[in-house]
Design a protein around this motif. Sequence first.
Motif, PDB file in Angstrom:
ATOM      1  N   GLY A 193       0.810  -1.207   0.000  1.00  0.00           N
ATOM      2  CA  GLY A 193       0.000   0.000   0.000  1.00  0.00           C
ATOM      3  C   GLY A 193       0.847   1.262   0.000  1.00  0.00           C
ATOM      4  N   TRP A 194       1.911   1.273   0.803  1.00  0.00           N
ATOM      5  CA  TRP A 194       2.787   2.453   0.850  1.00  0.00           C
ATOM      6  C   TRP A 194       3.510   2.631  -0.475  1.00  0.00           C
ATOM      7  CZ3 TRP A 194       5.173  -0.238   5.662  1.00  0.00           C
ATOM      8  CH2 TRP A 194       4.238  -0.246   6.696  1.00  0.00           C
ATOM      9  N   ARG A 195       3.932   1.517  -1.073  1.00  0.00           N
ATOM     10  CA  ARG A 195       4.689   1.585  -2.326  1.00  0.00           C
ATOM     11  C   ARG A 195       3.843   2.138  -3.471  1.00  0.00           C
ATOM     12  NH1 ARG A 195       4.758  -2.314  -6.228  1.00  0.00           N
ATOM     13  NH2 ARG A 195       3.853  -3.832  -4.778  1.00  0.00           N
ATOM     14  N   LEU A 196       2.620   1.667  -3.581  1.00  0.00           N
ATOM     15  CA  LEU A 196       1.768   2.074  -4.700  1.00  0.00           C
ATOM     16  C   LEU A 196       1.068   3.396  -4.442  1.00  0.00           C
ATOM     17  CD1 LEU A 196       0.338  -1.434  -5.531  1.00  0.00           C
ATOM     18  CD2 LEU A 196       1.948  -0.126  -6.900  1.00  0.00           C
ATOM     19  N   SER A 197       0.825   3.697  -3.176  1.00  0.00           N
ATOM     20  CA  SER A 197       0.246   4.988  -2.785  1.00  0.00           C
ATOM     21  C   SER A 197      -0.995   5.342  -3.611  1.00  0.00           C
ATOM     22  CB  SER A 197       1.298   6.108  -2.914  1.00  0.00           C
ATOM     23  OG  SER A 197       0.840   7.289  -2.293  1.00  0.00           O
ATOM     24  N   ARG A 198      -1.928   4.412  -3.652  1.00  0.00           N
ATOM     25  CA  ARG A 198      -3.162   4.601  -4.418  1.00  0.00           C
ATOM     26  C   ARG A 198      -4.340   4.568  -3.438  1.00  0.00           C
ATOM     27  NH1 ARG A 198      -4.627   3.399  -9.948  1.00  0.00           N
ATOM     28  NH2 ARG A 198      -6.821   4.012 -10.140  1.00  0.00           N
ATOM     29  N   PRO A 199      -4.784   5.733  -2.931  1.00  0.00           N
ATOM     30  CA  PRO A 199      -5.879   5.742  -1.961  1.00  0.00           C
ATOM     31  C   PRO A 199      -7.217   5.399  -2.606  1.00  0.00           C
ATOM     32  CG  PRO A 199      -5.302   7.971  -2.576  1.00  0.00           C
ATOM     33  CD  PRO A 199      -4.284   7.090  -3.229  1.00  0.00           C
ATOM     34  N   SER A 200      -8.149   4.980  -1.788  1.00  0.00           N
ATOM     35  CA  SER A 200      -9.548   4.907  -2.216  1.00  0.00           C
ATOM     36  C   SER A 200     -10.197   6.232  -1.859  1.00  0.00           C
ATOM     37  CB  SER A 200     -10.274   3.753  -1.529  1.00  0.00           C
ATOM     38  OG  SER A 200      -9.971   2.521  -2.155  1.00  0.00           O
ATOM     39  N   ALA A 201     -10.899   6.815  -2.812  1.00  0.00           N
ATOM     40  CA  ALA A 201     -11.387   8.179  -2.595  1.00  0.00           C
ATOM     41  C   ALA A 201     -12.615   8.458  -3.455  1.00  0.00           C
ATOM     42  CB  ALA A 201     -10.283   9.187  -2.935  1.00  0.00           C
ATOM     43  N   ARG A 202     -13.376   9.433  -3.003  1.00  0.00           N
ATOM     44  CA  ARG A 202     -14.568   9.924  -3.707  1.00  0.00           C
ATOM     45  C   ARG A 202     -15.540   8.771  -3.986  1.00  0.00           C
ATOM     46  NH1 ARG A 202     -10.177  11.934  -5.855  1.00  0.00           N
ATOM     47  NH2 ARG A 202     -10.336  10.689  -7.772  1.00  0.00           N
ATOM     48  N   ILE A 203     -16.093   8.258  -2.900  1.00  0.00           N
ATOM     49  CA  ILE A 203     -17.011   7.121  -2.963  1.00  0.00           C
ATOM     50  C   ILE A 203     -18.348   7.541  -2.367  1.00  0.00           C
ATOM     51  CG2 ILE A 203     -17.419   4.752  -2.209  1.00  0.00           C
ATOM     52  CD1 ILE A 203     -14.356   4.435  -2.035  1.00  0.00           C
ATOM     53  N   LEU A 204     -19.413   7.372  -3.109  1.00  0.00           N
ATOM     54  CA  LEU A 204     -20.771   7.682  -2.656  1.00  0.00           C
ATOM     55  C   LEU A 204     -21.538   6.377  -2.494  1.00  0.00           C
ATOM     56  CD1 LEU A 204     -23.200   9.540  -2.101  1.00  0.00           C
ATOM     57  CD2 LEU A 204     -23.539   9.692  -4.580  1.00  0.00           C
ATOM     58  N   ILE A 205     -22.008   6.130  -1.280  1.00  0.00           N
ATOM     59  CA  ILE A 205     -22.815   4.944  -0.958  1.00  0.00           C
ATOM     60  C   ILE A 205     -24.181   5.443  -0.514  1.00  0.00           C
ATOM     61  CG2 ILE A 205     -23.022   2.931   0.564  1.00  0.00           C
ATOM     62  CD1 ILE A 205     -19.898   3.158   0.913  1.00  0.00           C
ATOM     63  N   ARG A 206     -25.239   5.063  -1.214  1.00  0.00           N
ATOM     64  CA  ARG A 206     -26.544   5.609  -0.854  1.00  0.00           C
ATOM     65  C   ARG A 206     -27.677   4.630  -1.191  1.00  0.00           C
ATOM     66  NH1 ARG A 206     -27.973  10.382  -5.261  1.00  0.00           N
ATOM     67  NH2 ARG A 206     -27.881   9.084  -7.141  1.00  0.00           N
ATOM     68  N   ASN A 207     -28.746   4.755  -0.396  1.00  0.00           N
ATOM     69  CA  ASN A 207     -29.987   4.015  -0.645  1.00  0.00           C
ATOM     70  C   ASN A 207     -29.766   2.508  -0.706  1.00  0.00           C
ATOM     71  OD1 ASN A 207     -31.306   6.554  -0.913  1.00  0.00           O
ATOM     72  ND2 ASN A 207     -30.719   6.645  -3.072  1.00  0.00           N
ATOM     73  N   CYS A 208     -28.857   2.013   0.114  1.00  0.00           N
ATOM     74  CA  CYS A 208     -28.601   0.571   0.171  1.00  0.00           C
ATOM     75  C   CYS A 208     -29.294  -0.040   1.386  1.00  0.00           C
ATOM     76  CB  CYS A 208     -27.094   0.304   0.239  1.00  0.00           C
ATOM     77  SG  CYS A 208     -26.213   0.718  -1.288  1.00  0.00           S
ATOM     78  N   ARG A 209     -29.496  -1.358   1.303  1.00  0.00           N
ATOM     79  CA  ARG A 209     -30.126  -2.091   2.394  1.00  0.00           C
ATOM     80  C   ARG A 209     -29.127  -3.160   2.864  1.00  0.00           C
ATOM     81  NH1 ARG A 209     -33.033  -0.111  -1.301  1.00  0.00           N
ATOM     82  NH2 ARG A 209     -32.401  -1.702  -2.816  1.00  0.00           N
ATOM     83  N   PHE A 210     -28.644  -2.983   4.101  1.00  0.00           N
ATOM     84  CA  PHE A 210     -27.558  -3.807   4.612  1.00  0.00           C
ATOM     85  C   PHE A 210     -28.079  -5.044   5.342  1.00  0.00           C
ATOM     86  CE2 PHE A 210     -25.500   0.548   4.934  1.00  0.00           C
ATOM     87  CZ  PHE A 210     -24.746   0.378   3.790  1.00  0.00           C
ATOM     88  N   LYS A 211     -27.361  -6.136   5.183  1.00  0.00           N
ATOM     89  CA  LYS A 211     -27.626  -7.353   5.939  1.00  0.00           C
ATOM     90  C   LYS A 211     -26.386  -8.216   5.835  1.00  0.00           C
ATOM     91  CE  LYS A 211     -30.889 -11.234   6.346  1.00  0.00           C
ATOM     92  NZ  LYS A 211     -32.063 -11.906   5.725  1.00  0.00           N
ATOM     93  N   GLY A 212     -25.871  -8.658   6.982  1.00  0.00           N
ATOM     94  CA  GLY A 212     -24.660  -9.467   6.963  1.00  0.00           C
ATOM     95  C   GLY A 212     -23.804  -9.159   8.165  1.00  0.00           C
ATOM     96  N   LEU A 213     -22.481  -9.224   8.010  1.00  0.00           N
ATOM     97  CA  LEU A 213     -21.594  -9.010   9.152  1.00  0.00           C
ATOM     98  C   LEU A 213     -21.539  -7.533   9.533  1.00  0.00           C
ATOM     99  CD1 LEU A 213     -19.724 -10.272  11.204  1.00  0.00           C
ATOM    100  CD2 LEU A 213     -17.857 -10.058   9.576  1.00  0.00           C
ATOM    101  N   HIS A 214     -21.061  -6.694   8.640  1.00  0.00           N
ATOM    102  CA  HIS A 214     -20.991  -5.253   8.887  1.00  0.00           C
ATOM    103  C   HIS A 214     -21.575  -4.512   7.693  1.00  0.00           C
ATOM    104  CE1 HIS A 214     -17.213  -6.740  11.100  1.00  0.00           C
ATOM    105  NE2 HIS A 214     -18.120  -6.511  12.022  1.00  0.00           N
ATOM    106  N   GLY A 215     -22.144  -3.327   7.950  1.00  0.00           N
ATOM    107  CA  GLY A 215     -22.702  -2.536   6.870  1.00  0.00           C
ATOM    108  C   GLY A 215     -21.609  -1.952   5.993  1.00  0.00           C
ATOM    109  N   VAL A 216     -20.923  -0.920   6.489  1.00  0.00           N
ATOM    110  CA  VAL A 216     -19.812  -0.302   5.757  1.00  0.00           C
ATOM    111  C   VAL A 216     -18.564  -0.351   6.625  1.00  0.00           C
ATOM    112  CG1 VAL A 216     -18.924   1.762   4.626  1.00  0.00           C
ATOM    113  CG2 VAL A 216     -21.367   1.224   4.473  1.00  0.00           C
ATOM    114  N   VAL A 217     -17.489  -0.868   6.063  1.00  0.00           N
ATOM    115  CA  VAL A 217     -16.209  -0.988   6.767  1.00  0.00           C
ATOM    116  C   VAL A 217     -15.156  -0.202   6.003  1.00  0.00           C
ATOM    117  CG1 VAL A 217     -14.374  -2.587   7.452  1.00  0.00           C
ATOM    118  CG2 VAL A 217     -16.775  -3.255   7.693  1.00  0.00           C
ATOM    119  N   ILE A 218     -14.276   0.452   6.736  1.00  0.00           N
ATOM    120  CA  ILE A 218     -13.062   1.027   6.159  1.00  0.00           C
ATOM    121  C   ILE A 218     -11.880   0.319   6.802  1.00  0.00           C
ATOM    122  CG2 ILE A 218     -11.647   3.091   5.916  1.00  0.00           C
ATOM    123  CD1 ILE A 218     -14.227   4.721   5.919  1.00  0.00           C
TER     124      ILE A 218
END
Length: 460
Positions: free
Chosen positions: A283-308
């Motif tokens: 991760g440090w070598r490639l330095s490619r972040p995850s960014a600009r993500i919109l999560i909306r109108n979803c219905r969660f079921k399972g272990l966790h809803g949204v994880v970072i």
Amino acid sequence: MKRFTLLGVLTMIISSTMTAQVDMAYAYAMRDSILTAVTGAKHPSRVLTVDDFGGVADGVTDCRDAFARAIKAASDEGGAIVSAPAGIYYVKGPIWLRSNVTLNIGEEAVIRFSPDATDYPLVDTSWEGTFLSNYSPFIYGKDLHNVAITGKGTIDGNAGSTFALWRREQKSDQMMSRQMNHDEVDPAERVFGPGHLLRPHLIQFYNCEGVTVEGVKIINSPFWCIHLLMSSNIICRGLRFDAKLVNNDGIDPDGSQDIIIEDIDFDNGDDNIAIKSGRDNDGWRLSRPSARILIRNCRFKGLHGVVIGSEMSAGVENVIIENCTASGYCKRGIYVKTNADRGAYVKNIFVNNCRFGEVEDLFYVTSRYASEGDGNDRYSKVSDLYVNGLYCDKASAAALVLQGSESEKVRRVTFDNIEVGEAVIGVCFENVADVNVGECSIGGHAGTPTQVTDKDRIFR
């Protein structure tokens, strides 16, 4: 004893209000920018049918070559839709996509993959944040543009009898891959596959631009369901998951940017959405972040809803989670998990109007997740979290948890409009700075205070 003047209290309230307004204005502007910029794939108009290339939807005949021929023909024509009409298409090996091709799975169609590992050749991929060679994802696209999977049909990983059983024996290979990462072994020399037990992904887009995954139902994945690896301009919409095998994450953005995830019914044997950006040295070598993500109108079921996290060593920033609900049990609602090995940062995370039923924890940020204990002291910088409108009926463990470290406190967090019906622990903040709490009710509303009675006047 510290004293607050009226002017001081008013200043704190005004400052908190102004901060909230600024935060939400930033979030709304970012949301509008994402909605404008993200288009996903450009769908072609010409349609080719896999049946015309030898596909037989009888659930027995191997259709891999038919899909390959249809996809090549679509690519050679400059782009086309490859359609799989009604029936069960058995595929002994991966489907490899090409640029300008849409794979459309008809409403009565099922693509069912072979559970035999020998049917899957090695490709370049990433496994839990470490880059290596491994069995091909079942549907795979690398270095592509304008590529899509659409339709109302079903993608069946069919992995219950083989790949799902590997997890109990994967530890030595898992640790080997991580050691290669830490030792910065050339990724070309990190070869797994036969003789090893790292499970392949169901769907992976690797270094792709302009991606759409829409409408399909996903079941029985060998590992993560949809892995968005170092890709951009992505729409995941209207998907349906019934993927309850082990580690069946729903969607994993990993070092990817400009993503819309919306109107999805999750039912997963692991995280519904897990945002990542590589593990440790890779991760440090490639330095490619995850960014600009919109999560909306979803219905969660399972272990966790949204994880970072937890593999987020290139950073995660500018994420909006809004207007989501739970359609069943979730262990945790929103979960940010880092440790002393990851480094990087998590910042500018916005949660707006999300509702859960019963959870173990509603909102949990920790710097203590599964550290490998090598003493790196590379704690992640977690800051600028804004939560406006987060609700649940019951938190069987804790409602709001912030766990920073002594060297990296969790900073600049605002909670407003929080309602939790019941909670064993309401609030637990450790190693934090600049936490603002607005309208908040945990364990019910207090109501009007009772009047003093004669019984209250009895001194004991």
